[in-house]
Design a protein around this motif. Sequence first.
Motif, PDB file in Angstrom:
ATOM      1  N   UNK A   7       0.844  -1.195   0.000  1.00  0.00           N
ATOM      2  CA  UNK A   7       0.000   0.000   0.000  1.00  0.00           C
ATOM      3  C   UNK A   7       0.881   1.247   0.000  1.00  0.00           C
ATOM      4  N   UNK A   8       2.072   1.087  -0.541  1.00  0.00           N
ATOM      5  CA  UNK A   8       2.994   2.211  -0.603  1.00  0.00           C
ATOM      6  C   UNK A   8       2.871   2.987  -1.897  1.00  0.00           C
ATOM      7  N   UNK A   9       3.390   4.215  -1.885  1.00  0.00           N
ATOM      8  CA  UNK A   9       3.429   5.035  -3.102  1.00  0.00           C
ATOM      9  C   UNK A   9       4.668   4.694  -3.923  1.00  0.00           C
ATOM     10  N   UNK A  10       5.679   4.110  -3.269  1.00  0.00           N
ATOM     11  CA  UNK A  10       6.892   3.699  -3.973  1.00  0.00           C
ATOM     12  C   UNK A  10       6.795   2.201  -4.241  1.00  0.00           C
ATOM     13  N   UNK A  11       6.841   1.830  -5.518  1.00  0.00           N
ATOM     14  CA  UNK A  11       6.771   0.413  -5.904  1.00  0.00           C
ATOM     15  C   UNK A  11       7.949   0.099  -6.828  1.00  0.00           C
ATOM     16  N   UNK A  12       8.143  -1.170  -7.092  1.00  0.00           N
ATOM     17  CA  UNK A  12       9.267  -1.571  -7.937  1.00  0.00           C
ATOM     18  C   UNK A  12       9.204  -0.921  -9.312  1.00  0.00           C
ATOM     19  N   UNK A  13      10.313  -0.303  -9.718  1.00  0.00           N
ATOM     20  CA  UNK A  13      10.378   0.312 -11.050  1.00  0.00           C
ATOM     21  C   UNK A  13      10.453  -0.789 -12.096  1.00  0.00           C
ATOM     22  N   UNK A  14       9.566  -0.755 -13.102  1.00  0.00           N
ATOM     23  CA  UNK A  14       9.635  -1.771 -14.155  1.00  0.00           C
ATOM     24  C   UNK A  14      10.896  -1.572 -15.013  1.00  0.00           C
ATOM     25  N   UNK A 277       7.642   5.224   5.568  1.00  0.00           N
ATOM     26  CA  UNK A 277       6.343   4.628   5.222  1.00  0.00           C
ATOM     27  C   UNK A 277       6.051   4.645   3.720  1.00  0.00           C
ATOM     28  N   UNK A 278       6.893   5.292   2.923  1.00  0.00           N
ATOM     29  CA  UNK A 278       6.610   5.453   1.483  1.00  0.00           C
ATOM     30  C   UNK A 278       6.348   4.121   0.789  1.00  0.00           C
ATOM     31  N   UNK A 279       7.075   3.100   1.196  1.00  0.00           N
ATOM     32  CA  UNK A 279       6.970   1.803   0.526  1.00  0.00           C
ATOM     33  C   UNK A 279       5.997   0.860   1.229  1.00  0.00           C
ATOM     34  N   UNK A 280       5.492   1.259   2.379  1.00  0.00           N
ATOM     35  CA  UNK A 280       4.666   0.355   3.188  1.00  0.00           C
ATOM     36  C   UNK A 280       3.180   0.687   3.116  1.00  0.00           C
ATOM     37  N   UNK A 281       2.814   1.909   3.546  1.00  0.00           N
ATOM     38  CA  UNK A 281       1.384   2.225   3.671  1.00  0.00           C
ATOM     39  C   UNK A 281       1.062   3.701   3.418  1.00  0.00           C
ATOM     40  N   UNK A 282       1.888   4.370   2.595  1.00  0.00           N
ATOM     41  CA  UNK A 282       1.672   5.794   2.360  1.00  0.00           C
ATOM     42  C   UNK A 282       0.324   6.090   1.690  1.00  0.00           C
ATOM     43  N   UNK A 283      -0.158   5.175   0.842  1.00  0.00           N
ATOM     44  CA  UNK A 283      -1.470   5.392   0.215  1.00  0.00           C
ATOM     45  C   UNK A 283      -2.566   5.486   1.280  1.00  0.00           C
ATOM     46  N   UNK A 284      -2.483   4.612   2.282  1.00  0.00           N
ATOM     47  CA  UNK A 284      -3.477   4.620   3.358  1.00  0.00           C
ATOM     48  C   UNK A 284      -3.298   5.822   4.286  1.00  0.00           C
ATOM     49  N   UNK A 285      -2.052   6.207   4.525  1.00  0.00           N
ATOM     50  CA  UNK A 285      -1.788   7.390   5.361  1.00  0.00           C
ATOM     51  C   UNK A 285      -2.364   8.633   4.685  1.00  0.00           C
ATOM     52  N   UNK A 286      -2.150   8.747   3.368  1.00  0.00           N
ATOM     53  CA  UNK A 286      -2.714   9.884   2.614  1.00  0.00           C
ATOM     54  C   UNK A 286      -4.242   9.912   2.705  1.00  0.00           C
ATOM     55  N   UNK A 287      -4.857   8.754   2.566  1.00  0.00           N
ATOM     56  CA  UNK A 287      -6.329   8.669   2.633  1.00  0.00           C
ATOM     57  C   UNK A 287      -6.822   9.070   4.026  1.00  0.00           C
ATOM     58  N   UNK A 288      -6.128   8.592   5.071  1.00  0.00           N
ATOM     59  CA  UNK A 288      -6.494   8.961   6.441  1.00  0.00           C
ATOM     60  C   UNK A 288      -6.325  10.455   6.669  1.00  0.00           C
ATOM     61  N   UNK A 289      -5.247  11.005   6.140  1.00  0.00           N
ATOM     62  CA  UNK A 289      -4.955  12.441   6.301  1.00  0.00           C
ATOM     63  C   UNK A 289      -6.111  13.273   5.747  1.00  0.00           C
ATOM     64  N   UNK A 290      -6.531  12.932   4.527  1.00  0.00           N
ATOM     65  CA  UNK A 290      -7.621  13.695   3.901  1.00  0.00           C
ATOM     66  C   UNK A 290      -8.924  13.536   4.687  1.00  0.00           C
ATOM     67  N   UNK A 291      -9.179  12.331   5.156  1.00  0.00           N
ATOM     68  CA  UNK A 291     -10.402  12.049   5.916  1.00  0.00           C
ATOM     69  C   UNK A 291     -10.412  12.834   7.237  1.00  0.00           C
ATOM     70  N   UNK A 292      -9.252  12.889   7.886  1.00  0.00           N
ATOM     71  CA  UNK A 292      -9.169  13.523   9.206  1.00  0.00           C
ATOM     72  C   UNK A 292      -9.112  15.045   9.144  1.00  0.00           C
ATOM     73  N   UNK A 293      -8.460  15.587   8.092  1.00  0.00           N
ATOM     74  CA  UNK A 293      -8.210  17.035   8.072  1.00  0.00           C
ATOM     75  C   UNK A 293      -8.846  17.769   6.894  1.00  0.00           C
TER      76      UNK A 293
END
Length: 320
Positions: A7-14, A277-293
Amino acid sequence: MAAIGNRGTVTEAPGFDPEADMQKLREAMKGAGTDEAAIIEVLAHRTIAQRQRIKEAFKRAVGKDLADELSSELSGDFRSVVLGLLMPAPVYDASELRNAMKGAGTEEACLIDILASRSNAEIKAIIAAYKKQFGRDLEEDVIGDTSGMFQRVLVSLLTAGRDESDHVDEALALQDAKEIYEAGEARWGTDEVKFLTVLCVRNQKHLLRVFDEYQKISGKDIEESIKGEMSGNLEDVFLAIVKCMRNKQAFFAERLYKSMKGLGTTDSVLIRIMVSRAEIDMLDIKAQFQKMYGKTLQSFIKGDTSGDYRKILLELCGGE
């Protein structure tokens, strides 16, 4: 407690080619100036594992350490992000903990952020990396830099002994809730050891039941009681544990928000969370951030940072 899948924003570069990336970085550092855009293009879009292969290719071709070369070329917060990205996760956490305890004061927030949010396996890897990198014992350094019940909570977390099963013992959950209530709200003074025993040892699902039972018994949320019963670093570490058990991504979103709101930016917190967290769960952190603030994480980063530092953080966020 681990995220399912990536669920990270950083994924393996093709089509990853460490030799080509290494050459790009060499070119970026040639001559009078430094091409920061090229550095961002490579390092913000490669996984930690891919960056290690780039480092190996660089050392093979140049006979020098890539991190050392970049460190001499860059400065400030941008350099901190870049150097953080080049480290394997346990090494980065170990380095952050070492920096938090070096010198005169201690950055307790760093100790809390890392130790309250990592799994048993992650904590064991951090302890090993700390020993290898610095030739020091992490627990000894934590004991040397902290005191009292706060120190005891950190030492407990460092044992990496939390139950990580999904088992919920209903009778024990009710007993834990009663004992925490009797150790805090129901008496003069607070028996912090009881809080430690439950919050640092029980598994996530069990603790969520304990929190529900606690609400029924006391008529208060566990976080509200901790704020009323504790203070300072002890309050902060217990709250961090509760928040991570409830929703780790919401915990990090709140930490990011607090690092940027108000006067000035706590860059050490912002960098640590974005890098780790970029490679782990940044997508979810971003979603939580928008929801909370009600605003995007990117909009906060744009408002609180500038230059190449801003650009690399936005890339780690998944772009603008």
